[in-house]
Design a protein around this motif. Structure first.
Motif, short mmCIF file in Angstrom:
data_model
loop_
_atom_site.label_atom_id
_atom_site.label_comp_id
_atom_site.label_asym_id
_atom_site.label_seq_id
_atom_site.Cartn_x
_atom_site.Cartn_y
_atom_site.Cartn_z
N THR A 193 11.47 0.83 -14.68
CA THR A 193 11.38 1.21 -16.33
C THR A 193 10.66 2.13 -16.58
OG1 THR A 193 9.38 -0.29 -16.20
CG2 THR A 193 11.62 -1.68 -16.40
N ILE A 194 9.04 2.24 -17.09
CA ILE A 194 8.77 3.34 -17.82
C ILE A 194 7.97 3.38 -17.03
CG2 ILE A 194 7.73 4.76 -19.19
CD1 ILE A 194 10.52 4.04 -20.36
N LEU A 195 7.98 4.89 -16.15
CA LEU A 195 6.44 5.41 -15.11
C LEU A 195 5.26 4.60 -15.49
CD1 LEU A 195 7.97 8.75 -14.13
CD2 LEU A 195 7.54 6.91 -12.70
N VAL B 108 0.73 -0.87 0.09
CA VAL B 108 -0.38 -0.31 -0.27
C VAL B 108 0.79 1.22 -0.26
CG1 VAL B 108 -1.64 1.28 1.44
CG2 VAL B 108 -2.12 -0.92 1.52
N ALA B 109 0.53 2.57 -0.65
CA ALA B 109 1.66 3.59 -1.18
C ALA B 109 1.34 4.72 0.10
CB ALA B 109 1.19 3.59 -2.85
N LEU B 110 1.65 4.77 0.81
CA LEU B 110 1.58 5.67 1.72
C LEU B 110 2.49 6.87 1.13
CD1 LEU B 110 3.16 4.23 4.82
CD2 LEU B 110 0.48 4.56 4.55
N TYR C 61 4.03 -2.37 2.94
CA TYR C 61 3.57 -0.32 2.60
C TYR C 61 5.16 -0.12 2.02
CZ TYR C 61 0.26 -0.34 5.81
OH TYR C 61 -1.03 -0.85 6.67
N LYS C 62 5.09 1.04 1.15
CA LYS C 62 5.12 2.06 0.06
C LYS C 62 5.37 3.76 0.39
CE LYS C 62 4.68 3.55 -4.25
NZ LYS C 62 4.98 5.02 -4.37
N VAL C 63 7.23 3.93 1.22
CA VAL C 63 7.27 5.79 1.24
C VAL C 63 7.93 5.93 -0.35
CG1 VAL C 63 8.91 6.12 2.68
CG2 VAL C 63 7.48 4.94 3.53
N VAL D 239 1.51 -2.67 -6.05
CA VAL D 239 1.56 -0.99 -5.70
C VAL D 239 -0.31 -0.65 -6.10
CG1 VAL D 239 2.43 1.02 -5.31
CG2 VAL D 239 3.92 -0.87 -5.25
N VAL D 240 -0.90 -0.33 -4.33
CA VAL D 240 -1.81 0.18 -4.48
C VAL D 240 -1.89 1.47 -3.81
CG1 VAL D 240 -4.07 -0.13 -4.35
CG2 VAL D 240 -3.18 -1.72 -5.03
N GLY D 241 -1.81 2.93 -4.07
CA GLY D 241 -2.64 3.39 -3.31
C GLY D 241 -4.11 4.34 -3.44
O1 C5P Z 1 -2.35 5.68 -5.93
P1 C5P Z 1 -1.99 4.95 -7.08
O2 C5P Z 1 -2.54 3.86 -6.98
O3 C5P Z 1 -1.53 5.37 -8.45
O4 C5P Z 1 -0.08 5.23 -6.54
C1 C5P Z 1 1.02 4.50 -7.39
C2 C5P Z 1 1.82 4.53 -6.77
O5 C5P Z 1 2.64 3.82 -7.51
C3 C5P Z 1 2.56 5.83 -6.41
O6 C5P Z 1 3.08 5.86 -5.30
C4 C5P Z 1 3.53 6.82 -7.67
O7 C5P Z 1 4.20 6.96 -6.98
C5 C5P Z 1 4.05 4.83 -8.10
N1 C5P Z 1 4.68 4.39 -9.04
C6 C5P Z 1 3.93 3.97 -10.33
N2 C5P Z 1 3.97 4.20 -11.23
C7 C5P Z 1 5.75 3.61 -11.37
C8 C5P Z 1 6.17 3.55 -10.03
C9 C5P Z 1 5.82 4.05 -9.28
O8 C5P Z 1 2.96 4.99 -9.88
N3 C5P Z 1 6.27 3.42 -12.14
#
Ligand code: C5P
Length: 238
Positions: free
Chosen positions: A122-124, A9-11, A33-35, A213-215
């Motif tokens: 890799t790529i955002l 879980v993204a904090l 958790y992700k910081v 990763v879920v925020g």
């Molecule tokens: O709120 P959401 O689920 O979109 O959060 C995704 C998290 O993953 C954020 O903290 C963002 O910085 C991170 N992240 C991303 N894409 C990437 C790397 C990290 O969305 N390629």
């Protein structure tokens, strides 16, 4: 409900107080958790100590991107915090990633502690086709993601961060023993926000992701614990 270590879980908060609010609401349902930079830049290392006191696993997502020596030394500075995963940008290149992994392993050995996993972005997942064209890239996003993942593996990294849409291609190229951490995860019906290359939690794992990763789908839910538990239930049989 028992936590599933595949859910991170993204904090994405600014204060330790907000972190405590969510961590205490989610209780034992969430163990990882992700910081990221938003929290770490404002709250500092204290947030890591708090999560460790709570026996949580930590992905310290600071996405280092600089020359090899600076990234390597930066990671050594983070080493003592005790994160379980740290990361760098793969577009920093092979030499940067290799130096980063080597320095981190050396520092862990010197300090006699377990070395965190080191993975490469890799790529955002927010990059869409238009952003991609704007960067002047000649190949497809997927080709570049796979190229960067193979480079990360060759440099000695433990895995990558990528979109769930590219997870299958990475799994095929890099094998089973490679972490694929996927943000851009959206349960059916959830808001997409600024993400572009998304998938549902179950689909992300079926495509080969090792961690999700879920925020916002959890943080912004009316009932965050119920939202986390719905994801855990969805992935239980994957
Ligand atoms: O709120 P959401 O689920 O979109 O959060 C995704 C998290 O993953 C954020 O903290 C963002 O910085 C991170 N992240 C991303 N894409 C990437 C790397 C990290 O969305 N390629």
């Amino acid at each position: 409900m028992k936590a599933d270590n595949r859910l991170i879980v993204a904090l994405d908060f600014h204060t330790l107080e907000d972190v405590k609010g969510l961590v205490e609401t989610l209780e034992d349902s969430v163990s990882y958790y992700k910081v990221g930079m938003e929290l770490f830049y404002s709250a500092g290392p204290g947030v890591i100590s708090y999560l460790k006191e709570k026996n949580k696993n930590i992905f310290l997502d600071l996405k280092l991107h600089d020359i090899p020596n600076t990234v390597g030394q930066g990671l050594c500075s983070l080493m003592g915090l005790g994160a379980d995963i740290v990361n760098v940008h793969a577009s920093g290149g092979f030499t940067m990633m290799k130096t980063a992994a080597e320095k981190l392993h050396e520092a862990a050995e010197k300090q006699g502690v377990a070395c965190p996993k080191i993975i490469a972005v890799t790529i955002l997942t927010s990059i869409n086709e238009e952003d991609w064209q704007g960067l002047g890239m000649q190949c497809s996003i997927r080709e570049q993601v796979v190229r960067l993942a193979k480079l990360a593996k060759k440099a000695g990294l433990d895995g990558v961060v990528a979109s769930p849409q590219e997870a299958a291609a990475i799994r095929e190229a890099c094998g089973e023993d490679f972490m694929i951490v996927t943000p851009g995860v959206r349960p059916a019906g959830a808001a997409i926000n600024d993400q572009s290359r998304i998938a549902t939690p179950a689909a992300a794992l079926q495509n080969g992701a090792s961690h999700l990763v879920v925020g916002r789908p959890i943080r912004a839910a009316e009932n965050p614990k119920a939202a986390a538990e719905a994801i855990i239930a969805e992935i239980a049989n994957v």
